[in-house]
Design a protein around this motif. Structure first.
Motif, short mmCIF file in Angstrom:
data_model
loop_
_atom_site.label_atom_id
_atom_site.label_comp_id
_atom_site.label_asym_id
_atom_site.label_seq_id
_atom_site.Cartn_x
_atom_site.Cartn_y
_atom_site.Cartn_z
N GLU A 153 1.22 4.22 -7.08
CA GLU A 153 1.53 2.85 -6.66
C GLU A 153 0.62 2.43 -5.51
OE1 GLU A 153 5.65 3.10 -5.76
OE2 GLU A 153 6.28 2.79 -7.84
N ARG A 154 0.41 3.33 -4.56
CA ARG A 154 -0.46 3.00 -3.42
C ARG A 154 -1.89 2.76 -3.89
NH1 ARG A 154 0.40 7.73 -0.12
NH2 ARG A 154 2.62 7.82 -0.14
N LYS A 155 -2.34 3.57 -4.82
CA LYS A 155 -3.71 3.40 -5.33
C LYS A 155 -3.83 2.06 -6.05
CE LYS A 155 -4.81 8.26 -5.82
NZ LYS A 155 -5.03 9.37 -6.75
N GLY A 156 -2.81 1.69 -6.81
CA GLY A 156 -2.82 0.40 -7.50
C GLY A 156 -2.83 -0.76 -6.53
N GLN A 157 -2.05 -0.61 -5.45
CA GLN A 157 -2.01 -1.65 -4.42
C GLN A 157 -3.38 -1.78 -3.77
OE1 GLN A 157 0.93 -0.77 -1.45
NE2 GLN A 157 2.01 -2.67 -1.82
N LYS A 158 -4.01 -0.66 -3.48
CA LYS A 158 -5.33 -0.66 -2.85
C LYS A 158 -6.35 -1.36 -3.76
CE LYS A 158 -8.26 0.89 0.26
NZ LYS A 158 -8.32 0.38 1.60
N LYS A 159 -6.28 -1.05 -5.05
CA LYS A 159 -7.21 -1.69 -6.01
C LYS A 159 -7.01 -3.20 -6.04
CE LYS A 159 -9.75 1.40 -7.93
NZ LYS A 159 -11.18 1.38 -7.76
N ARG A 160 -5.74 -3.64 -6.05
CA ARG A 160 -5.47 -5.08 -6.05
C ARG A 160 -6.05 -5.73 -4.80
NH1 ARG A 160 -0.68 -3.49 -8.46
NH2 ARG A 160 0.39 -3.28 -6.47
N GLU A 161 -5.85 -5.08 -3.65
CA GLU A 161 -6.38 -5.63 -2.40
C GLU A 161 -7.90 -5.71 -2.44
OE1 GLU A 161 -4.85 -3.13 0.70
OE2 GLU A 161 -2.79 -3.80 0.39
N GLN A 162 -8.54 -4.66 -2.99
CA GLN A 162 -10.00 -4.67 -3.10
C GLN A 162 -10.47 -5.79 -4.01
OE1 GLN A 162 -10.74 -0.71 -4.51
NE2 GLN A 162 -10.94 0.14 -2.44
N ARG A 163 -9.79 -5.99 -5.13
CA ARG A 163 -10.19 -7.05 -6.06
C ARG A 163 -10.01 -8.43 -5.43
NH1 ARG A 163 -7.14 -4.11 -10.75
NH2 ARG A 163 -8.79 -2.75 -11.51
N ILE A 164 -8.92 -8.62 -4.70
CA ILE A 164 -8.70 -9.90 -4.03
C ILE A 164 -9.77 -10.15 -2.99
CG2 ILE A 164 -7.13 -11.12 -2.45
CD1 ILE A 164 -4.81 -9.75 -4.00
N ILE A 218 -12.52 -13.19 -3.00
CA ILE A 218 -12.67 -14.08 -1.84
C ILE A 218 -14.11 -14.08 -1.35
CG2 ILE A 218 -12.04 -14.40 0.59
CD1 ILE A 218 -9.21 -13.41 -0.21
N ASP A 219 -14.70 -12.89 -1.23
CA ASP A 219 -16.09 -12.80 -0.78
C ASP A 219 -17.03 -13.51 -1.73
OD1 ASP A 219 -15.32 -11.37 1.44
OD2 ASP A 219 -15.85 -9.40 0.59
N GLU A 220 -16.82 -13.34 -3.05
CA GLU A 220 -17.68 -14.01 -4.03
C GLU A 220 -17.53 -15.52 -3.94
OE1 GLU A 220 -16.57 -12.36 -7.78
OE2 GLU A 220 -17.62 -10.47 -7.41
N THR A 221 -16.31 -15.98 -3.72
CA THR A 221 -16.07 -17.42 -3.61
C THR A 221 -16.74 -17.98 -2.37
OG1 THR A 221 -13.97 -17.16 -4.74
CG2 THR A 221 -14.29 -19.20 -3.51
N LEU A 222 -16.62 -17.28 -1.25
CA LEU A 222 -17.21 -17.76 0.00
C LEU A 222 -18.73 -17.72 -0.05
CD1 LEU A 222 -14.82 -16.17 2.62
CD2 LEU A 222 -14.88 -18.55 1.87
N ASP A 223 -19.28 -16.76 -0.78
CA ASP A 223 -20.73 -16.63 -0.87
C ASP A 223 -21.33 -17.55 -1.93
OD1 ASP A 223 -20.69 -14.75 1.11
OD2 ASP A 223 -20.74 -13.04 -0.26
N ALA A 224 -20.50 -18.18 -2.73
CA ALA A 224 -20.99 -19.05 -3.80
C ALA A 224 -21.71 -20.26 -3.21
CB ALA A 224 -19.83 -19.52 -4.67
N ASP A 225 -22.65 -20.77 -3.98
CA ASP A 225 -23.39 -21.95 -3.55
C ASP A 225 -22.47 -23.16 -3.52
OD1 ASP A 225 -25.70 -20.47 -3.44
OD2 ASP A 225 -26.34 -21.02 -5.46
N ASP A 226 -22.72 -24.05 -2.61
CA ASP A 226 -21.95 -25.29 -2.56
C ASP A 226 -22.40 -26.27 -3.63
OD1 ASP A 226 -20.45 -24.41 -0.45
OD2 ASP A 226 -21.73 -25.31 1.07
#
Length: 64
Positions: free
Chosen positions: A9-20, A24-32
């Motif tokens: 369960e902890r590993k799954g939670q960690k994976k979800r956090e990493q994906r989120i 977020i990083d991909e969205t913020l780095d996207a071109d305007d």
């Protein structure tokens, strides 16, 4: 140490956090700027309003 449900369960939670965070990083780095299409835009010389209807707030109240 054996495999435990809590550990999975902890590993799954960690994976979800990493994906989120990654999303977020991909969205913020996207071109305007939106991507530019190679296709030519059609030339519009006249506006065809024959099949357009305009609905106002008054019309919506009457329909209800």
């Amino acid at each position: 140490m054996g495999d435990t449900k809590r550990g999975r369960e902890r590993k799954g939670q960690k994976k979800r956090e990493q994906r989120i965070r990654q999303e977020i990083d991909e969205t913020l780095d996207a071109d305007d700027e939106p991507p530019v299409s190679d296709a030519e835009s059609p030339e519009v010389t006249e506006t065809d309003l024959e099949n357009v209807s305009v609905v106002t707030g008054k019309d919506e109240e009457e329909a209800a």
